[in-house]
Scaffold this active site. Structure first.
Site, PDB file in Angstrom:
ATOM      1  N   GLU A  96       6.113   3.901  11.369  1.00  0.00           N
ATOM      2  CA  GLU A  96       4.673   3.833  11.646  1.00  0.00           C
ATOM      3  C   GLU A  96       4.411   2.783  12.741  1.00  0.00           C
ATOM      4  O   GLU A  96       3.629   3.006  13.672  1.00  0.00           O
ATOM      5  CB  GLU A  96       3.929   3.473  10.358  1.00  0.00           C
TER       6      GLU A  96
ATOM      7  N   GLU B  82       0.847  -1.207   0.000  1.00  0.00           N
ATOM      8  CA  GLU B  82       0.000   0.000   0.000  1.00  0.00           C
ATOM      9  C   GLU B  82       0.883   1.257   0.000  1.00  0.00           C
ATOM     10  O   GLU B  82       0.565   2.251  -0.648  1.00  0.00           O
ATOM     11  CB  GLU B  82      -0.927  -0.056   1.215  1.00  0.00           C
ATOM     12  N   HIS B  83       2.007   1.219   0.721  1.00  0.00           N
ATOM     13  CA  HIS B  83       2.964   2.336   0.701  1.00  0.00           C
ATOM     14  C   HIS B  83       3.651   2.430  -0.664  1.00  0.00           C
ATOM     15  O   HIS B  83       3.810   3.514  -1.218  1.00  0.00           O
ATOM     16  CB  HIS B  83       4.065   2.110   1.749  1.00  0.00           C
TER      17      HIS B  83
END
Length: 960
Positions: free
Chosen positions: A124, A46-47
């Site tokens: 994160e 997704e990144h």
């Protein structure tokens, strides 16, 4: 769980509030599909898809394009879905769609970017580690049966995506591409676009732009066959857990078969409505009277974690008092008695229809949501509901089917429940450790006495019963006829020595709703740290007293909030105007007749200690507290407040404070929405008549005076108060001074130009941290800007990060000098467009107007004036403005909150405990000296001593 925001979002709320064009795409794949040997791969992908495409190879090109045109983007990964979304000015929507679609058609995902972006994923994860909610989820997932995807580590970190793959000769790059080819397939993607173009135009664009997304024809990943993941011996136990925050809570959880297919009945919504009720006869009402609980939440959060194709969770979480912690088994017993009462009575059609009516009213008169939120919600709905229910499936109740509700209720037996008891008092008896987040816990059988009792046909508690009919549900939705000339901005309709009222009749949104806000101003509050703490205690007790009587209103979509402001009590109510005055009067009645027992006082002050402590242990909130303590003259710090509270307050002191507070006030109100001018005045009149207060002898300023920073670079380094937490926060603040409106817009423009390059330099290229952002600062009327990086002491020294921010600002200076005239005007136009945007709902307009009232600036046409100011700004103005702040006369303050890690001289610390003061010792700020990197800077060793030597600027408001 990594359903947290990725990418960069604008930090000015105004910038997101616009009615932009927006798009969202949902891929029916998530962390459940992670390969066993690469935990976190779905989240990492997704990144990575955002890091440039074949057609638009620039790594940060999409972000730069959106920023230039007033937009933003975001993404999140859940168990079975991954969602991407963005918004932008309508004029640039088609081009943005094309750029965005390329991430799903041909993302670059180059090797070099992979190595760097792993660090963002790792940061994160590090930021997520000190969160009790995340820790609870990871522990819960670890209880699933072997082989079930719930056991996976969804976040991913540098170990799982970089170091271990290297050791095991796994090529993450190749595997990432394979994962993308297998799972990012068009036939299980859903797309939503929203813009003011015609439907035909939008359809043409979508067909043209998105038809190239590959379709591999393979079946979408499915996990529905993995039923009953928690039907294991590990599940029906008592888990004691040591939290990071100071809290006692008991969570009772059941794992049910998947309930998603019953969305038309919403059985869990019905059950949670009753279990979470706070009125007479409810679980919480009973527990509050026993002084065992402060709050209770029940239900299913509808995240992929709580509801997916393999199970649905139903959980009841009770925030316990110190006394409630000692009686947690009795608390669980009260919950089980209530659930058993519901099972015996069976589903109640009157209550189901009441819920249905409230949800339907809310849906029918809902205000427009932000387009980007709307499309995000819709593209997920398309994965879950039948076509005719895409727009309504998550909000409305369609069919009353008592057998479906009864079936869900019957599964909530004590024998099938899992208990998690969170408390700092568990420390020392928790010898197990969850692998990924390091959570300390222990597992034991349910106490024999209670398990035998729950196995038997136990008696019901006569105090527990179904709620009565709700008198707050609106039935009159007529729009009022105006009784005075309509105005574009609020006007002062009532003004006396005791207070004034601002009013505007809604003529724009035309909905039967109203917003009422009042500020009860008193000079007493800021007189001492003790007064602030007494005020906080008072407001918390008042909220507690209102819990039961105001709950029916809350349920009927009338919302209220009491806020202990810096200079007064802020009362906010909103909702359908029909019954809103009833709720407002109830709040004022309870304020007028304020009383409390010693037991309530004890319970609330104990809870307030936990609240203060929980603010202090977060690096970002501690950093803000330290920065404002330096800048705002006469401010009391959170440590001051915490120490005052720990020394003890007396009941007499609180009584005396409340009497004094209520005896002299200045009251300012704002009433907006579907009310007449006469009705609006009634609100202020009710406050004045009911509270019988004298006017203030002197006007009370509603802002601090700010210190004038010296022409140097100051450094204030403090150690985080959370033992073992690696997270550091570095903020470099540039003070501008008492400025005017034009200069404020210049600062906004500067920060807008800075956002994307700042993200690109400090996060993408330098990989310093996950949260990286510049922001415009208005500190009690004094202007400035700052750059913040959340980093980890396990990776970087805070002073190195500070130097990198300095390096970025030097590069940025060159960048804005070289701006083309066209690029400059594009950004000015984008900011003007954002300010010209219509409000998407009444609440937005009210928020803006209320800010003018609560700060006593009253510049309701501020946006129009800012737009005028922007039109006169040149590129030379912008460059000069930035260079002025960077000159020898610069006034800079660096605030570092330092985490634990090898780069800060700590021996390697792994556990995040958060429990450094469970013994009752009071934390104090440890100010650290600079290292050789910043030895030339003026280091603050004692904040109060240092700031007492500085000049204090006069009060200032940005009005011209």
């Amino acid at each position: 769980m990594p359903a947290s925001p990725d990418g960069i979002l604008s930090h000015a709320t105004l910038w997101q509030a616009c009615l932009h064009s927006a798009a969202a795409l949902c891929v029916a794949v998530g962390s459940f599909s992670d390969p066993e040997d690469l935990p976190g791969l779905a989240h990492f992908l997704e990144h990575m898809v955002f890091m440039g495409s074949l057609k638009y190879p620039d790594e940060n090109g999409f972000d730069a394009f959106l920023k230039k045109h007033g937009g933003g983007d975001n993404a999140s990964t859940d168990c079975e879905r991954t969602v991407f979304q963005f918004d932008v000015q309508r004029k640039y929507f088609k081009e943005a769609l094309d750029r965005w679609a390329q991430f799903f058609i041909h993302p670059l995902m180059i090797r070099d970017a992979i190595d760097r972006e792993v660090e963002a994923v790792d940061s994160e994860y590090q930021l997520a580690r000190p969160s009790d909610a995340n820790r609870k989820e990871m522990l819960f997932g670890s209880l699933a049966r072997p082989g079930h995807p719930m056991k996976k580590f969804f976040w991913g970190n540098a170990d799982t995506l970089k170091h271990e793959p290297k050791l095991n000769n796994i090529d993450t790059y190749t595997r990432l591409r394979e994962f993308w080819q297998r799972h990012y397939s068009a036939h299980y993607m859903t797309l939503v676009v929203q813009s003011k173009e015609t439907l035909d135009t939008l359809e043409k664009w979508v067909t043209e732009i998105f038809s190239e997304i590959p379709n591999n024809g393979l079946p979408k990943p499915s996990f529905g066959h993995l039923t009953q993941p928690f039907d294991t011996p590990e599940f029906h136990k008592l888990y004691r857990v040591v939290p990071i925050r100071k809290v006692h809570s008991l969570t009772i959880t059941w794992a049910l078969p998947p309930q998603e297919q019953y969305y038309r009945v919403k059985p869990l919504h019905y059950i949670s409505w009753l279990v979470g009720h706070e009125g007479k006869g409810s679980v919480l009402s009973f527990l509050r009277k026993k002084f065992w609980a402060l709050a209770l939440y029940g239900g299913n959060g509808e995240t992929g974690f709580e509801q997916n194709s393999t199970y649905s969770i139903f959980s009841i979480s009770v925030t316990l008092t110190d006394e409630g912690y000692k009686h947690f088994y009795e608390v669980a017993h009260v919950v089980f008695q209530y659930v058993k009462m519901l099972q015996r009575k069976g589903p109640d059609q009157r209550i189901w229809e009441e819920i249905q009516k409230i949800e339907a009213n809310e849906f029918h008169y809902q205000e427009q949501t932000d387009p980007v939120d709307y499309v995000e919600n819709l593209c997920e709905n398309m994965q879950l509901f039948q076509k005719e229910d895409f727009l309504t499936g998550d909000q409305l109740l369609f069919e009353y089917k008592p057998e479906i509700i009864a079936d869900a209720l019957d599964q909530l037996s004590p024998q099938r429940a899992n208990l998690v008891l969170l408390s700092a008092a568990n420390e020392g008896q928790c010898h197990l450790k969850e692998k990924w987040f390091g959570t300390q816990y222990s597992m034991e059988d349910i106490d024999r006495y209670w398990s035998d009792l729950w196995d038997s046909d136990f008696e019901l508690n006569p105090d527990l019963h179904l709620p009565e009919e709700n008198k707050y549900i609106a039935t009159d939705f007529a729009l009022k006829v105006a009784d005075c000339p309509e105005t574009e901005y609020p006007v002062k309709t009532l003004s006396t020595q005791q207070g004034c009222l601002w009013y505007r009749k809604d003529d724009k949104f035309k909905i039967p709703k109203g917003y009422v806000r009042f500020h009860l101003i008193s000079p007493l509050i800021q007189q001492s740290a003790e007064n602030i703490v007494l005020f906080d205690t008072f407001v918390n007790i008042l909220s507690h007293n209102l819990g039961e009587p105001a709950y029916e209103a809350d349920v009927a979509q009338l919302e209220y909030k009491l806020v202990a402001g810096e200079y007064g009590l802020i009362i906010r109510v909103k909702g359908f105007n029909h019954k809103l005055p009833l709720l407002f009067q109830l709040i004022i009645d309870y304020l007028s007749d304020f009383s409390f027992t010693p037991a309530v006082f004890e319970m609330i002050t104990e809870q307030l200690k936990k609240t203060y402590y929980n603010i202090l242990i977060k690096p970002e909130t501690l950093a803000k507290d330290v920065r404002l303590l330096i800048l705002e003259h006469g401010r009391w710090s959170m440590i001051d407040k915490y120490q005052t509270l720990m020394k003890g307050l007396s009941i007499d002191a609180l009584s005396a404070f409340v009497t004094a507070f209520k005896s002299q006030l200045f009251v300012e109100g704002l009433v907006q929405g579907n009310f007449t001018s006469r009705e609006a005045k009634d609100f202020l009149n009710y406050v004045v008549q009911k509270l019988h207060f004298a006017p203030l002898a002197h006007p009370c300023p509603v802002q601090f005076r700010v210190v004038d920073l010296p022409n140097t670079h100051l450094l204030c380094k403090v150690k985080t108060l959370n033992k073992g937490d690696a997270n550091s926060e570095v903020t470099v603040y540039y003070q501008s001074g008492a400025r005017n409106l034009r200069e404020y817009t210049l600062m906004e423009l500067l920060v807008m130009h800075m956002e994307e390059p700042c993200f690109d330099f400090l996060r993408t290229k330098q990989t310093l941290g996950y949260h990286v952002y510049p922001t415009c600062r208005n500190t009690s009327g004094i202007l400035g800007f700052s750059v913040t990086v959340a980093t980890q002491a396990t990776k970087y020294n805070s002073e190195l990060v500070d130097r990198k921010i300095e390096e970025f600002l030097s590069c940025f200076e060159e960048k804005i000098k070289d701006l083309t005239e066209e690029a400059f005007h594009t950004q000015v136009t984008a900011l003007i467009k954002l300010k010209e945007c219509e409000d998407s709902h009444l609440g937005e307009e009210v928020d803006r107007n209320w800010n003018e009232v609560v700060t006593q600036q009253y510049l309701f046409d501020r946006l129009a004036r800012e737009i005028e100011a922007l039109k006169s700004i040149t590129q030379a103005d912008l460059v000069n403005w930035f260079q002025d702040h960077r000159s020898n006369q610069r006034k800079v303050l660096s605030v570092h909150v330092i985490g634990y890690g090898k780069h800060e001289g700590d021996s390697e610390v792994t556990a995040v405990s958060g429990q450094n003061s469970s013994s009752g010792e009071i934390p104090h700020l440890v100010l650290l000296p600079p290292s050789s990197l910043m030895r030339d800077f003026t280091s603050i060793k004692d904040i109060k001593a240092y700031t007492s030597t500085l000049n204090v600027l006069p009060y200032h408001k940005i009005l011209k």
